[in-house]
Design an enzyme around this catalytic site. Structure first.
Site, short mmCIF file in Angstrom:
data_model
loop_
_atom_site.label_atom_id
_atom_site.label_comp_id
_atom_site.label_asym_id
_atom_site.label_seq_id
_atom_site.Cartn_x
_atom_site.Cartn_y
_atom_site.Cartn_z
N ALA A 267 51.34 33.01 19.85
CA ALA A 267 50.83 31.65 18.44
C ALA A 267 49.61 32.20 17.30
O ALA A 267 49.77 33.68 17.58
CB ALA A 267 50.10 30.62 19.67
N PRO A 268 50.04 31.94 16.28
CA PRO A 268 50.87 30.59 15.88
C PRO A 268 52.36 30.82 16.10
O PRO A 268 53.10 30.22 15.50
CB PRO A 268 49.85 30.37 14.70
CG PRO A 268 49.77 31.42 14.07
CD PRO A 268 49.42 32.60 15.00
N GLY A 269 52.97 32.30 15.80
CA GLY A 269 54.32 32.88 16.23
C GLY A 269 55.18 32.80 14.95
O GLY A 269 56.84 33.01 14.65
N GLY A 270 54.77 33.87 13.43
CA GLY A 270 54.83 34.59 13.20
C GLY A 270 55.76 35.49 13.06
O GLY A 270 56.83 35.07 12.91
N LYS A 271 55.37 36.03 14.58
CA LYS A 271 56.31 36.89 14.60
C LYS A 271 57.14 36.52 15.74
O LYS A 271 58.45 37.10 15.33
CB LYS A 271 55.55 38.33 15.27
CG LYS A 271 54.54 38.61 14.55
CD LYS A 271 53.91 39.97 14.58
CE LYS A 271 52.52 40.44 13.64
NZ LYS A 271 51.75 39.45 13.76
N ASP A 289 51.23 32.22 25.34
CA ASP A 289 49.92 32.86 24.49
C ASP A 289 48.83 31.90 25.24
O ASP A 289 49.73 30.92 26.07
CB ASP A 289 49.96 31.64 23.12
CG ASP A 289 48.90 32.12 22.71
OD1 ASP A 289 49.46 33.43 21.32
OD2 ASP A 289 47.99 32.28 22.61
N ASP A 315 48.35 33.58 30.28
CA ASP A 315 47.88 34.17 29.94
C ASP A 315 48.17 35.86 30.85
O ASP A 315 49.13 35.84 31.99
CB ASP A 315 46.07 34.60 31.18
CG ASP A 315 45.60 35.92 31.05
OD1 ASP A 315 45.65 37.10 30.82
OD2 ASP A 315 44.53 35.34 31.14
N ASP A 334 51.19 41.59 20.15
CA ASP A 334 50.40 41.33 18.86
C ASP A 334 48.89 40.60 19.41
O ASP A 334 48.46 40.16 19.67
CB ASP A 334 51.13 40.45 17.89
CG ASP A 334 49.98 40.23 16.77
OD1 ASP A 334 49.65 41.23 16.60
OD2 ASP A 334 50.75 39.86 16.22
N CYS A 387 45.89 43.07 14.09
CA CYS A 387 45.15 43.25 12.23
C CYS A 387 44.05 43.76 12.20
O CYS A 387 43.45 43.43 11.31
CB CYS A 387 45.65 42.35 12.27
SG CYS A 387 44.91 40.47 12.50
#
Ligand SMILES: C[S@@+](CC[C@H](N)C(=O)[O-])C[C@H]1O[C@@H](n2cnc3c(N)ncnc32)[C@H](O)[C@@H]1O
Length: 455
Positions: A267-271, A289, A315, A334, A387
């Site tokens: 989440a939130p799901g871009g990838k 998520d 989890d 991620d 990131c």
């Protein structure tokens, strides 16, 4: 007493001060802005609040040096002084006008007795700010409005790039789109944008990470940010907002049609959306998520894009809660991280993170990576990314993992400059830094494969 309705600029400044005080109290800027209400002035509130948060660690010592008891002030009045100082230092508004607006804003915050103090402090700042900031700016951390611990860590990790990173962290980030070329070609979409009066260009280095030479993905960088509702084809799913560094995950995962793919922190799901859009044929994606509310955003985004996935709030460290026991051929991790690569987008990170968070994050990242690797099929590939700009969360985690996992080894994948201009090859993995030649956020990627032998 004048109410906020009588001075719109004061109402905006007062609202921004409330947001800043909420962030200083420990909430994220996104949450604080969401709680500050809707309305036509939200964009102005947002700009002032985020600007003040971005420069908070430079403005705070200046204002505090003019106060007898900085800690004795109501948090919203302290934040108001900083927001006004931000306007004086970083906007074209006449400083005298800012003083008047801030005095009215104190009243709008229902602190009429603070109005005289706001007036006095801001007038003193106005009179002496050049000398005051010249003195404070002698220290790098204050000049660049970063916490000292972070400057130290970045300086240890990237001594030659420190100044560039700190400077880039304070710039306004570009708005970058991920185009779904199945819906619209890059050429058509640039024409659509031009027709809508939106200046944009392609992220021309985006082709480097394409393992099969597939013309994918296509990043489009806007000259100026616009609301997504104004983007041609946004609700139809032609484009999504995603920094070019984040657009490297899907090509590195390199999922082939028919594969079972796990996005372990989705989440939130871009990838996740990009994995589905970019696979050359249908894949079977499981997106999990731990945060059920964030997972709702993923589901909304997949619905907008018309993409199918099995989404579960779970989890990853407890696979029994969601896993059917069939291994995945591709896994994306991620991982939750310090966000120190995306400070330009989330300046509140500079105020919210603590040095003690980093080892805690690194331990969790290792646990998540190990759990996710356990679900990977022999011969399969896992991509670990963050990131973060801090090696402790990046190659530090992956190196420890590789030491402990005899079935894991670095996979062959584009690395360093072959991945993106200015990207740094690490051992293991690749680091993109904010302020680097690619113009992206800071990101780290490592590709790992599971051998078919060993235990
Ligand atoms: C960096 S964000 C993921 C961003 C996402 N991949 C995207 O592209 O939009 C990390 C996510 O990991 C989730 N997370 C943290 N711990 C987790 C765990 N133990 N299991 C699963 N998800 C977890 C967080 O809720 C957060 O949404």
């Amino acid at each position: 007493l004048r109410g906020p309705g009588e001075n719109p600029a004061a109402a905006v400044l007062a609202r921004a001060a409330r947001v800043v005080a909420t962030v200083v109290g420990g909430r994220s800027a996104d949450d604080a802005l969401a709680a500050s209400g809707e309305g036509s002035r939200l964009a102005a509130v947002r700009a002032i609040a985020l600007g003040t948060v971005r420069w908070y660690l430079r403005l705070e010592p200046a204002i505090d040096s003019l106060l007898e008891r900085p800690r004795g002030l109501a948090p919203e009045i302290h934040a108001l002084l900083l927001a006004a100082a931000h306007q004086m230092e970083y906007s074209r508004v006449a400083p005298e006008l800012t003083v008047h607006t801030a005095v009215d804003a104190a009243r709008a915050l229902r602190q009429p007795r603070a109005a005289a103090l706001v007036n006095a402090v801001l007038r003193r700042l106005l009179a002496g700010r050049q000398a005051l900031f010249a003195r404070l700016d002698a220290e790098l951390a204050t000049r660049t409005a970063h916490p000292r611990w972070l400057v130290e860590k970045l300086s240890q990790a990237w001594p030659e790039r420190l100044g560039t990173i700190l400077e880039a962290n304070n710039l306004h980030p570009p708005m970058v789109l991920r185009l779904n070329p199945r819906r619209r070609s890059a050429k058509q979409y640039l024409a659509d944008l031009a027709g809508a009066g939106i200046a944009a260009s392609l992220v021309e280095w985006g082709e480097r990470a394409r393992p099969h030479g597939v013309p994918w993905p296509v990043g489009v960088r806007l000259e100026r940010p616009v609301p997504v509702a104004g983007l041609p084809g946004f609700s139809e799913g032609w484009v999504s907002v995603q920094d070019a560094a984040a657009q490297l995950a899907a090509p590195l995962v390199d999922a082939a049609p028919g594969m079972r793919v796990l996005d372990a922190c989705a989440a939130p799901g871009g990838k996740a959306a990009h994995l589905l859009e970019s696979a050359p044929g249908p894949i079977e994606l499981t997106a999990i998520d731990i945060d059920a509310r964030r997972l709702e955003r993923l589901e909304e985004s997949l619905a907008r894009l018309g993409l199918p996935a099995s989404c579960r709030a779970a989890d990853i460290r407890d696979p029994q809660s969601f896993w059917d026991g069939k291994p995945f051929e591709r896994v994306l991790v991620d991982a939750p991280c310090s966000g120190t690569g995306v400070i330009r987008r989330h300046p509140d990170i500079k105020l919210l993170r603590r040095p003690t968070d980093i080892p805690v994050l690194a331990r969790n990242q290792l646990a998540i990576l190990e759990a996710a690797f356990g679900l990977l099929a022999p011969g399969g590939r896992l991509v670990y990314c963050t990131c973060s700009a801090l090696p402790e969360e990046n190659e530090g985690v992956v190196a420890r993992f590789l030491e402990r996992q005899r079935q894991a080894r670095p996979a062959s994948a584009p690395a360093g400059e072959a991945l993106a201009p200015g990207a740094l090859e690490r051992n293991p993995g690749t680091q993109l830094l904010c302020g680097g030649a690619a113009g992206t956020d800071g990101f780290y990627y490592a590709c790992i494969e599971k051998t078919t032998t060993g235990t």
